[in-house]
Design a protein around this motif. Structure first.
Motif, PDB file in Angstrom:
ATOM      1  N   ALA A 176       0.838  -1.212   0.000  1.00  0.00           N
ATOM      2  CA  ALA A 176       0.000   0.000   0.000  1.00  0.00           C
ATOM      3  C   ALA A 176       0.868   1.255   0.000  1.00  0.00           C
ATOM      4  N   ILE A 177       1.958   1.248   0.761  1.00  0.00           N
ATOM      5  CA  ILE A 177       2.864   2.402   0.781  1.00  0.00           C
ATOM      6  C   ILE A 177       3.457   2.616  -0.605  1.00  0.00           C
ATOM      7  N   THR A 178       3.921   1.537  -1.225  1.00  0.00           N
ATOM      8  CA  THR A 178       4.495   1.637  -2.567  1.00  0.00           C
ATOM      9  C   THR A 178       3.480   2.198  -3.548  1.00  0.00           C
ATOM     10  N   ARG A 179       2.261   1.691  -3.483  1.00  0.00           N
ATOM     11  CA  ARG A 179       1.213   2.156  -4.406  1.00  0.00           C
ATOM     12  C   ARG A 179       0.859   3.622  -4.158  1.00  0.00           C
ATOM     13  N   ALA A 180       0.824   4.026  -2.879  1.00  0.00           N
ATOM     14  CA  ALA A 180       0.475   5.404  -2.559  1.00  0.00           C
ATOM     15  C   ALA A 180       1.566   6.376  -2.996  1.00  0.00           C
ATOM     16  N   ILE A 181       2.822   5.992  -2.840  1.00  0.00           N
ATOM     17  CA  ILE A 181       3.925   6.899  -3.152  1.00  0.00           C
ATOM     18  C   ILE A 181       4.286   6.868  -4.636  1.00  0.00           C
ATOM     19  N   GLU A 182       4.416   5.659  -5.192  1.00  0.00           N
ATOM     20  CA  GLU A 182       4.834   5.531  -6.591  1.00  0.00           C
ATOM     21  C   GLU A 182       3.672   5.610  -7.577  1.00  0.00           C
ATOM     22  N   GLY A 183       2.457   5.477  -7.073  1.00  0.00           N
ATOM     23  CA  GLY A 183       1.291   5.530  -7.927  1.00  0.00           C
ATOM     24  C   GLY A 183       1.063   4.231  -8.682  1.00  0.00           C
ATOM     25  N   TYR A 184       0.118   4.273  -9.585  1.00  0.00           N
ATOM     26  CA  TYR A 184      -0.227   3.110 -10.401  1.00  0.00           C
ATOM     27  C   TYR A 184      -0.680   3.616 -11.756  1.00  0.00           C
ATOM     28  N   THR A 185      -0.532   2.773 -12.772  1.00  0.00           N
ATOM     29  CA  THR A 185      -0.890   3.201 -14.123  1.00  0.00           C
ATOM     30  C   THR A 185      -2.312   2.774 -14.461  1.00  0.00           C
ATOM     31  N   VAL A 186      -2.973   3.656 -15.174  1.00  0.00           N
ATOM     32  CA  VAL A 186      -4.332   3.410 -15.645  1.00  0.00           C
ATOM     33  C   VAL A 186      -4.326   3.644 -17.153  1.00  0.00           C
ATOM     34  N   PRO A 187      -4.831   2.686 -17.932  1.00  0.00           N
ATOM     35  CA  PRO A 187      -4.827   2.891 -19.384  1.00  0.00           C
ATOM     36  C   PRO A 187      -5.758   4.039 -19.785  1.00  0.00           C
ATOM     37  N   TYR A 188      -5.341   4.758 -20.813  1.00  0.00           N
ATOM     38  CA  TYR A 188      -6.112   5.889 -21.333  1.00  0.00           C
ATOM     39  C   TYR A 188      -6.683   5.477 -22.691  1.00  0.00           C
ATOM     40  N   PHE A 189      -8.025   5.554 -22.812  1.00  0.00           N
ATOM     41  CA  PHE A 189      -8.708   5.146 -24.046  1.00  0.00           C
ATOM     42  C   PHE A 189      -9.361   6.356 -24.711  1.00  0.00           C
ATOM     43  N   TYR A 190      -9.306   6.370 -26.031  1.00  0.00           N
ATOM     44  CA  TYR A 190     -10.008   7.379 -26.812  1.00  0.00           C
ATOM     45  C   TYR A 190     -10.400   6.725 -28.130  1.00  0.00           C
ATOM     46  N   GLY A 191     -11.655   6.884 -28.490  1.00  0.00           N
ATOM     47  CA  GLY A 191     -12.145   6.295 -29.738  1.00  0.00           C
ATOM     48  C   GLY A 191     -12.089   4.774 -29.733  1.00  0.00           C
ATOM     49  N   GLY A 192     -12.221   4.170 -28.543  1.00  0.00           N
ATOM     50  CA  GLY A 192     -12.226   2.713 -28.446  1.00  0.00           C
ATOM     51  C   GLY A 192     -10.849   2.078 -28.490  1.00  0.00           C
ATOM     52  N   LEU A 193      -9.813   2.898 -28.567  1.00  0.00           N
ATOM     53  CA  LEU A 193      -8.447   2.366 -28.622  1.00  0.00           C
ATOM     54  C   LEU A 193      -7.638   2.897 -27.446  1.00  0.00           C
TER      55      LEU A 193
END
Length: 139
Positions: free
Chosen positions: A97-114
């Motif tokens: 949880a500390i690692t995730r809070a400090i370093e963050g996490y990636t979320v995919p970015y979609f536009y136009g279904g891609l």
């Protein structure tokens, strides 16, 4: 040549292993029950996960049956390993949880279904909750 490997029901012999324990004995062995191997797997999963119900599910058993096993006569060694594994699992979760809070996490970015890329997100609420829990432990 003789086979000197330990019997499957033999306790873990490594004295340096903090999770070593003597499995809870049963008069009648049942392949779907809490076999010594399943008990060891449960303790291992508990040390990774830190959640009794999830560790029990990971080995094909229920939370209630795990607690019943812990209360059985002859389960003192198993209970001690359980306590150690639970502490280790909670520490692992806290570290993650500390690692995730400090370093963050990636979320995919979609536009136009891609998928067009990824965005890094940070969870400040998680960080504040961890900081609050840490300050409570040190009081």
């Amino acid at each position: 040549m003789t086979d000197i490997s330990p019997a499957p029901d033999a306790p873990i012999a490594d004295e340096d292993d903090p999770l070593a324990f003597i499995p809870v004995p049963f008069a009648v062995k049942h392949y779907r029950g809490w076999t010594p191997d399943r008990q060891r797997q449960f303790i291992h999963q508990l040390s990774r996960i830190g959640v009794v119900s999830a560790a029990a599910k990971a080995v094909g058993m229920t939370r209630d049956s795990a607690y019943k096993l812990r209360k059985r006569k002859g389960a003192e060694s198993f209970a001690a390993a359980w306590d150690m594994a639970l502490e280790m699992g909670c520490d692992n979760g806290h570290d993650h949880a500390i690692t995730r809070a400090i370093e963050g996490y990636t979320v995919p970015y979609f536009y136009g279904g891609l998928m067009r890329g990824e965005v890094r997100r940070y969870d400040n609420r998680l960080l504040f909750a961890l900081m609050a829990s840490h300050s409570k432990r040190n009081d």
